[in-house]
Design a protein around this motif. Sequence first.
Motif, PDB file in Angstrom:
ATOM      1  N   CYS A  22       0.764  -1.074   0.199  1.00 12.61           N
ATOM      2  CA  CYS A  22       0.053  -0.009  -0.054  1.00 12.61           C
ATOM      3  C   CYS A  22       0.807   1.314  -0.030  1.00 12.61           C
ATOM      4  CB  CYS A  22      -0.882  -0.142   1.260  1.00 12.61           C
ATOM      5  SG  CYS A  22      -1.817   1.572   1.594  1.00 12.61           S
ATOM      6  N   VAL A  23       1.023   1.947  -1.300  1.00 15.19           N
ATOM      7  CA  VAL A  23       1.402   3.090  -1.208  1.00 15.19           C
ATOM      8  C   VAL A  23       0.788   4.477  -0.667  1.00 15.19           C
ATOM      9  CG1 VAL A  23       2.964   4.436  -2.744  1.00 15.19           C
ATOM     10  CG2 VAL A  23       3.105   2.289  -2.917  1.00 15.19           C
ATOM     11  N   ALA A  24       1.130   5.233  -0.088  1.00 10.51           N
ATOM     12  CA  ALA A  24       0.535   6.452   0.478  1.00 10.51           C
ATOM     13  C   ALA A  24       1.033   7.706  -0.377  1.00 10.51           C
ATOM     14  CB  ALA A  24       0.571   6.593   1.865  1.00 10.51           C
ATOM     15  N   SER A  25       0.300   8.707  -0.332  1.00 12.10           N
ATOM     16  CA  SER A  25       0.723  10.047  -1.157  1.00 12.10           C
ATOM     17  C   SER A  25      -0.248  11.091  -0.527  1.00 12.10           C
ATOM     18  CB  SER A  25       0.786   9.939  -2.810  1.00 12.10           C
ATOM     19  OG  SER A  25      -0.398   9.844  -3.094  1.00 12.10           O
ATOM     20  N   GLY A  26       0.349  12.309  -0.318  1.00 12.95           N
ATOM     21  CA  GLY A  26      -0.369  13.490  -0.042  1.00 12.95           C
ATOM     22  C   GLY A  26      -0.284  13.641   1.450  1.00 12.95           C
ATOM     23  N   GLY A  27       0.456  12.917   2.016  1.00 15.28           N
ATOM     24  CA  GLY A  27       0.501  13.317   3.447  1.00 15.28           C
ATOM     25  C   GLY A  27       1.889  12.917   4.034  1.00 15.28           C
ATOM     26  N   ILE A  28       1.927  13.214   5.305  1.00 10.72           N
ATOM     27  CA  ILE A  28       3.474  12.882   5.932  1.00 10.72           C
ATOM     28  C   ILE A  28       3.295  11.413   6.398  1.00 10.72           C
ATOM     29  CG2 ILE A  28       4.944  13.566   7.768  1.00 10.72           C
ATOM     30  CD1 ILE A  28       4.152  16.359   7.726  1.00 10.72           C
ATOM     31  N   PHE A  29       3.867  10.545   5.725  1.00  7.05           N
ATOM     32  CA  PHE A  29       3.375   9.191   5.884  1.00  7.05           C
ATOM     33  C   PHE A  29       3.693   8.740   7.588  1.00  7.05           C
ATOM     34  CE2 PHE A  29       2.518   4.869   4.764  1.00  7.05           C
ATOM     35  CZ  PHE A  29       3.320   4.058   5.172  1.00  7.05           C
ATOM     36  N   ASN A  30       4.830   9.169   7.971  1.00  3.81           N
ATOM     37  CA  ASN A  30       5.072   8.791   9.451  1.00  3.81           C
ATOM     38  C   ASN A  30       4.233   9.227  10.536  1.00  3.81           C
ATOM     39  OD1 ASN A  30       6.292  11.138   9.698  1.00  3.81           O
ATOM     40  ND2 ASN A  30       8.377  10.353   9.797  1.00  3.81           N
ATOM     41  N   ALA A  31       3.301  10.072  10.171  1.00  2.00           N
ATOM     42  CA  ALA A  31       2.231  10.748  11.136  1.00  2.00           C
ATOM     43  C   ALA A  31       1.114   9.616  11.231  1.00  2.00           C
ATOM     44  CB  ALA A  31       1.896  12.033  10.594  1.00  2.00           C
ATOM     45  N   TYR A  32       1.123   8.741  10.445  1.00  2.00           N
ATOM     46  CA  TYR A  32      -0.110   7.882  10.391  1.00  2.00           C
ATOM     47  C   TYR A  32       0.179   6.517  10.807  1.00  2.00           C
ATOM     48  CZ  TYR A  32      -2.069  11.554   7.565  1.00  2.00           C
ATOM     49  OH  TYR A  32      -2.673  12.725   7.154  1.00  2.00           O
ATOM     50  N   ARG A  33      -0.636   5.983  11.851  1.00  2.74           N
ATOM     51  CA  ARG A  33      -0.844   4.822  11.953  1.00  2.74           C
ATOM     52  C   ARG A  33      -1.275   3.850  10.888  1.00  2.74           C
ATOM     53  NH1 ARG A  33      -0.022   1.531  16.738  1.00  2.74           N
ATOM     54  NH2 ARG A  33      -1.009  -0.355  16.691  1.00  2.74           N
ATOM     55  N   MET A  34      -0.809   2.790  10.557  1.00  4.53           N
ATOM     56  CA  MET A  34      -1.406   2.040   9.212  1.00  4.53           C
ATOM     57  C   MET A  34      -2.066   0.712   9.666  1.00  4.53           C
ATOM     58  SD  MET A  34      -0.624   4.378   7.001  1.00  4.53           S
ATOM     59  CE  MET A  34      -0.945   3.470   5.216  1.00  4.53           C
TER      60      MET A  34
END
Length: 117
Positions: A22-34
């Motif tokens: 799952c590739v994320a874009s548009g945010g600060i990735f390490n700010a999110y629990r996945m």
Amino acid sequence: QVQLVESGGGLVQAGASLRLSCVASGGIFNAYRMGWFHQAPGKEREFVASISHSGMSTLYADSMKGRFTISRDNAKNTVYLQMNSLKPEDTGVYYCAAKSSTEDAYWGQGTQVTVSS
């Protein structure tokens, strides 16, 4: 606004392995629990696994514990789900989700996994 794109699903036989990404874009990735969630045909979406912002802490649903492993690469904005010893009941759509402390969860479109017996 975070966009999530899952990949890696497919048709496999029971006992096989798959790795979902799952590739994320548009945010600060390490700010999110996945997290990863599973929706079997005709059933409610259910929790599979989640991983903390740093990747140091993980949680699993009891039915997946020992077979599935969640991991993340913050440099690649990607979360993975390694699925081993797949069973027919693992069939369904797998969704990636991102959650921060201040926003509602974001969801991907899902990737289909089909396990034949």
